[in-house]
Write a protein that holds these residues in place. Structure first.
Motif, PDB file in Angstrom:
ATOM      1  N   MET A  18       0.765  -1.324  -0.082  1.00  0.00           N
ATOM      2  CA  MET A  18       0.181   0.367   0.253  1.00  0.00           C
ATOM      3  C   MET A  18       0.669   1.071   0.077  1.00  0.00           C
ATOM      4  O   MET A  18       1.886   1.200   0.340  1.00  0.00           O
ATOM      5  N   ILE A  19       0.299   2.261  -0.950  1.00  0.00           N
ATOM      6  CA  ILE A  19       1.622   3.094  -0.555  1.00  0.00           C
ATOM      7  C   ILE A  19       0.786   4.358  -0.042  1.00  0.00           C
ATOM      8  O   ILE A  19      -0.302   4.408   0.433  1.00  0.00           O
ATOM      9  N   ASP A  20       1.920   4.651   0.920  1.00  0.00           N
ATOM     10  CA  ASP A  20       1.851   6.066   2.185  1.00  0.00           C
ATOM     11  C   ASP A  20       0.968   7.343   1.800  1.00  0.00           C
ATOM     12  O   ASP A  20       2.359   7.619   0.812  1.00  0.00           O
ATOM     13  N   THR A  21       0.261   7.678   1.615  1.00  0.00           N
ATOM     14  CA  THR A  21      -0.049   9.512   1.437  1.00  0.00           C
ATOM     15  C   THR A  21       0.124  10.124   1.786  1.00  0.00           C
ATOM     16  O   THR A  21      -0.295  11.456   1.810  1.00  0.00           O
ATOM     17  N   LYS A  22       1.628   9.948   3.060  1.00  0.00           N
ATOM     18  CA  LYS A  22       1.346  10.888   4.263  1.00  0.00           C
ATOM     19  C   LYS A  22       3.064  10.744   3.960  1.00  0.00           C
ATOM     20  O   LYS A  22       3.473  12.408   4.485  1.00  0.00           O
ATOM     21  N   LYS A  23       3.515  10.173   3.125  1.00  0.00           N
ATOM     22  CA  LYS A  23       4.889  10.500   3.072  1.00  0.00           C
ATOM     23  C   LYS A  23       5.323  10.584   2.022  1.00  0.00           C
ATOM     24  O   LYS A  23       4.149  10.001   1.288  1.00  0.00           O
ATOM     25  N   ARG A  24       6.310  10.646   1.526  1.00  0.00           N
ATOM     26  CA  ARG A  24       6.913  11.276   0.351  1.00  0.00           C
ATOM     27  C   ARG A  24       7.960  10.565   0.132  1.00  0.00           C
ATOM     28  O   ARG A  24       9.322  10.997   0.845  1.00  0.00           O
ATOM     29  N   THR A  25       8.787  10.394  -1.177  1.00  0.00           N
ATOM     30  CA  THR A  25       9.759   9.729  -1.622  1.00  0.00           C
ATOM     31  C   THR A  25      10.575  10.842  -2.696  1.00  0.00           C
ATOM     32  O   THR A  25       9.714  11.222  -3.587  1.00  0.00           O
ATOM     33  N   LEU A  26      11.709  11.772  -2.351  1.00  0.00           N
ATOM     34  CA  LEU A  26      11.888  12.908  -2.865  1.00  0.00           C
ATOM     35  C   LEU A  26      13.615  13.103  -4.032  1.00  0.00           C
ATOM     36  O   LEU A  26      14.146  12.694  -2.816  1.00  0.00           O
ATOM     37  N   ILE A  27      13.544  12.889  -4.516  1.00  0.00           N
ATOM     38  CA  ILE A  27      15.033  12.577  -5.630  1.00  0.00           C
ATOM     39  C   ILE A  27      14.972  14.740  -5.916  1.00  0.00           C
ATOM     40  O   ILE A  27      14.331  15.458  -6.342  1.00  0.00           O
ATOM     41  N   ILE A  28      16.795  15.090  -5.357  1.00  0.00           N
ATOM     42  CA  ILE A  28      17.011  16.450  -5.701  1.00  0.00           C
ATOM     43  C   ILE A  28      18.810  15.965  -5.977  1.00  0.00           C
ATOM     44  O   ILE A  28      18.924  15.326  -5.538  1.00  0.00           O
ATOM     45  N   THR A  29      18.437  16.449  -7.476  1.00  0.00           N
ATOM     46  CA  THR A  29      19.853  16.619  -7.735  1.00  0.00           C
ATOM     47  C   THR A  29      20.555  17.728  -7.615  1.00  0.00           C
ATOM     48  O   THR A  29      20.029  18.449  -7.610  1.00  0.00           O
ATOM     49  N   GLY A  30      21.765  17.467  -7.720  1.00  0.00           N
ATOM     50  CA  GLY A  30      23.112  18.894  -7.115  1.00  0.00           C
ATOM     51  C   GLY A  30      22.356  19.471  -6.080  1.00  0.00           C
ATOM     52  O   GLY A  30      22.006  20.620  -5.124  1.00  0.00           O
ATOM     53  N   GLU A  56       7.675  12.761   7.562  1.00  0.00           N
ATOM     54  CA  GLU A  56       7.448  13.049   6.546  1.00  0.00           C
ATOM     55  C   GLU A  56       8.264  12.617   5.439  1.00  0.00           C
ATOM     56  O   GLU A  56       7.099  11.988   3.923  1.00  0.00           O
ATOM     57  N   THR A  57       9.165  12.451   5.060  1.00  0.00           N
ATOM     58  CA  THR A  57       9.889  12.760   3.336  1.00  0.00           C
ATOM     59  C   THR A  57      11.385  11.733   3.744  1.00  0.00           C
ATOM     60  O   THR A  57      12.400  11.808   4.438  1.00  0.00           O
ATOM     61  N   ASN A  58      11.202  11.113   2.486  1.00  0.00           N
ATOM     62  CA  ASN A  58      12.787  10.331   2.454  1.00  0.00           C
ATOM     63  C   ASN A  58      13.101  10.625   1.355  1.00  0.00           C
ATOM     64  O   ASN A  58      12.188  11.144   0.282  1.00  0.00           O
ATOM     65  N   LEU A  59      14.859  10.892   1.062  1.00  0.00           N
ATOM     66  CA  LEU A  59      15.377  11.370   0.779  1.00  0.00           C
ATOM     67  C   LEU A  59      16.359  11.293  -0.168  1.00  0.00           C
ATOM     68  O   LEU A  59      17.293  10.543   0.875  1.00  0.00           O
ATOM     69  N   THR A 116      18.831  14.492   7.696  1.00  0.00           N
ATOM     70  CA  THR A 116      18.563  13.473   9.183  1.00  0.00           C
ATOM     71  C   THR A 116      18.300  13.941  10.705  1.00  0.00           C
ATOM     72  O   THR A 116      17.160  13.616  10.905  1.00  0.00           O
ATOM     73  N   SER A 117      18.801  14.497  10.547  1.00  0.00           N
ATOM     74  CA  SER A 117      18.529  15.344  12.590  1.00  0.00           C
ATOM     75  C   SER A 117      17.505  16.265  11.939  1.00  0.00           C
ATOM     76  O   SER A 117      16.418  16.082  13.192  1.00  0.00           O
ATOM     77  N   LYS A 118      16.331  16.415  11.247  1.00  0.00           N
ATOM     78  CA  LYS A 118      15.318  17.096  11.172  1.00  0.00           C
ATOM     79  C   LYS A 118      14.467  15.888  11.213  1.00  0.00           C
ATOM     80  O   LYS A 118      12.609  16.365  10.748  1.00  0.00           O
ATOM     81  N   GLY A 119      14.536  14.692  11.280  1.00  0.00           N
ATOM     82  CA  GLY A 119      13.544  13.055  10.846  1.00  0.00           C
ATOM     83  C   GLY A 119      14.108  12.326   9.652  1.00  0.00           C
ATOM     84  O   GLY A 119      13.117  11.577   9.434  1.00  0.00           O
ATOM     85  N   ALA A 120      14.421  13.261   8.924  1.00  0.00           N
ATOM     86  CA  ALA A 120      14.384  12.461   7.321  1.00  0.00           C
ATOM     87  C   ALA A 120      15.370  11.319   6.835  1.00  0.00           C
ATOM     88  O   ALA A 120      16.283  11.011   7.865  1.00  0.00           O
ATOM     89  N   LYS A 121      14.597   9.777   6.655  1.00  0.00           N
ATOM     90  CA  LYS A 121      15.521   9.360   5.856  1.00  0.00           C
ATOM     91  C   LYS A 121      16.184   9.608   4.510  1.00  0.00           C
ATOM     92  O   LYS A 121      15.659  10.399   3.768  1.00  0.00           O
ATOM     93  N   VAL A 122      17.491   9.709   4.578  1.00  0.00           N
ATOM     94  CA  VAL A 122      18.247   9.995   2.969  1.00  0.00           C
ATOM     95  C   VAL A 122      18.970   8.556   3.292  1.00  0.00           C
ATOM     96  O   VAL A 122      19.906   7.727   3.855  1.00  0.00           O
ATOM     97  N   THR A 123      19.196   9.336   1.996  1.00  0.00           N
ATOM     98  CA  THR A 123      20.692   7.535   0.695  1.00  0.00           C
ATOM     99  C   THR A 123      20.777   8.543   0.424  1.00  0.00           C
ATOM    100  O   THR A 123      20.669   9.831  -0.662  1.00  0.00           O
ATOM    101  N   THR A 124      22.331   8.847  -0.431  1.00  0.00           N
ATOM    102  CA  THR A 124      22.886   9.970  -1.354  1.00  0.00           C
ATOM    103  C   THR A 124      23.591   8.950  -2.362  1.00  0.00           C
ATOM    104  O   THR A 124      23.947   7.917  -2.864  1.00  0.00           O
TER     105      THR A 124
END
Length: 254
Positions: free
Chosen positions: A1-13, A30-33, A52-60
């Motif tokens: 099931m897709i979580d409608t309250k969370k998002r995954t966001l890709i940011i380049t640069g 609420e944001t995966n980065l 990460t300190s703001k609560g986001a899950k991050v991959t680089t």
């Protein structure tokens, strides 16, 4: 099931300047980065730690977006890390002042590969995710150089062409994705102060001239752009698509 309250966001640069400001503003529980840089690994790590300190899950990820394989790899890594891709901010780019007669065909093709080419590669690889997402958003960072030429003594021929191409792709994608609820917009910064190790394409004297050429009398700050992008990524901006928003202090007024 897709979580409608969370998002995954890709940011380049995302290691410095506008990209880093967007990452920090959007970070939260609420944001995966997925944060990307071309080569500035140390700075990207610092941005990731802040997020990460703001609560986001991050991959680089690190990669040259002029390589056509890299955009799809970013999408694949984000999908593998978080399961679903909801939003993309295509920010990475460069500014080249090389005039006609001096830039080569390869120079032009590289700018097109790393800017509109990378944008197209990212959204093509993520298209099934964007079409399925309940919070689908795409924002491309363009530049005033696609709209005005020679202000404050600046001219960026290959960059201007590449950024104009991105805006055309944004319009086409906005039309295609509108029935799915995913919005696609471009943000056009004016003369923007570089921060956090970003490449400075113009001299200090040119920046002074830029402030004089800008009706508000100041440079655009990275967070000016980040605030606009954050709004376009929000639920509240669901009816804005195919727009080109100029955040330039009136630079393109005349």
């Amino acid at each position: 099931m897709i979580d409608t309250k969370k998002r995954t966001l890709i940011i380049t640069g995302a290691a410095s300047g506008i990209g880093a400001a967007i990452a920090r503003r959007c970070a939260g529980p609420e944001t995966n980065l997925m944060l990307h840089t071309g080569k500035n690994a140390e700075a990207l790590t610092a941005v990731a730690q802040d997020c990460t300190s703001k609560g986001a899950k991050v991959t680089t990820a690190i990669g040259d977006l002029a390589d056509p394989a890299i955009p799809a790899q970013l999408v694949s890594q984000a999908r593998n890390s978080f399961g679903q891709i909801d939003q993309i901010v295509s920010n990475a780019g460069k500014a080249s002042k090389t005039p006609f007669g001096q830039f080569s065909h390869d120079d032009l093709m590289r700018d097109f590969a790393m800017m509109p080419g990378a944008f197209a590669g990212l959204v093509t690889a993520a298209l099934p995710d964007l079409e399925a997402s309940p919070w689908g958003r795409v924002v491309a960072i363009s530049s005033f150089v696609a709209h005005v030429h020679g202000k404050a003594g600046t001219s960026f021929p290959t960059t201007s062409a590449a950024k104009a191409a991105i805006e055309a792709l944004v319009d086409a994608l906005a039309l295609q994705l509108a029935p799915t609820g995913t919005t696609v917009n471009s943000v056009v910064p004016g003369f923007t102060r570089k921060q956090g190790g970003g490449h400075l394409a113009v001299s200090t004297d040119t920046l002074s001239a830029a402030m004089n050429a800008t009706p508000t009398g100041r440079l655009t700050e990275p967070d000016d752009i980040a605030a606009t992008v954050a709004f376009l990524l929000s639920h509240e901006a669901a009816q804005i698509t195919g727009a080109t928003l100029h955040v330039d202090g009136g630079l393109t007024l005349g």
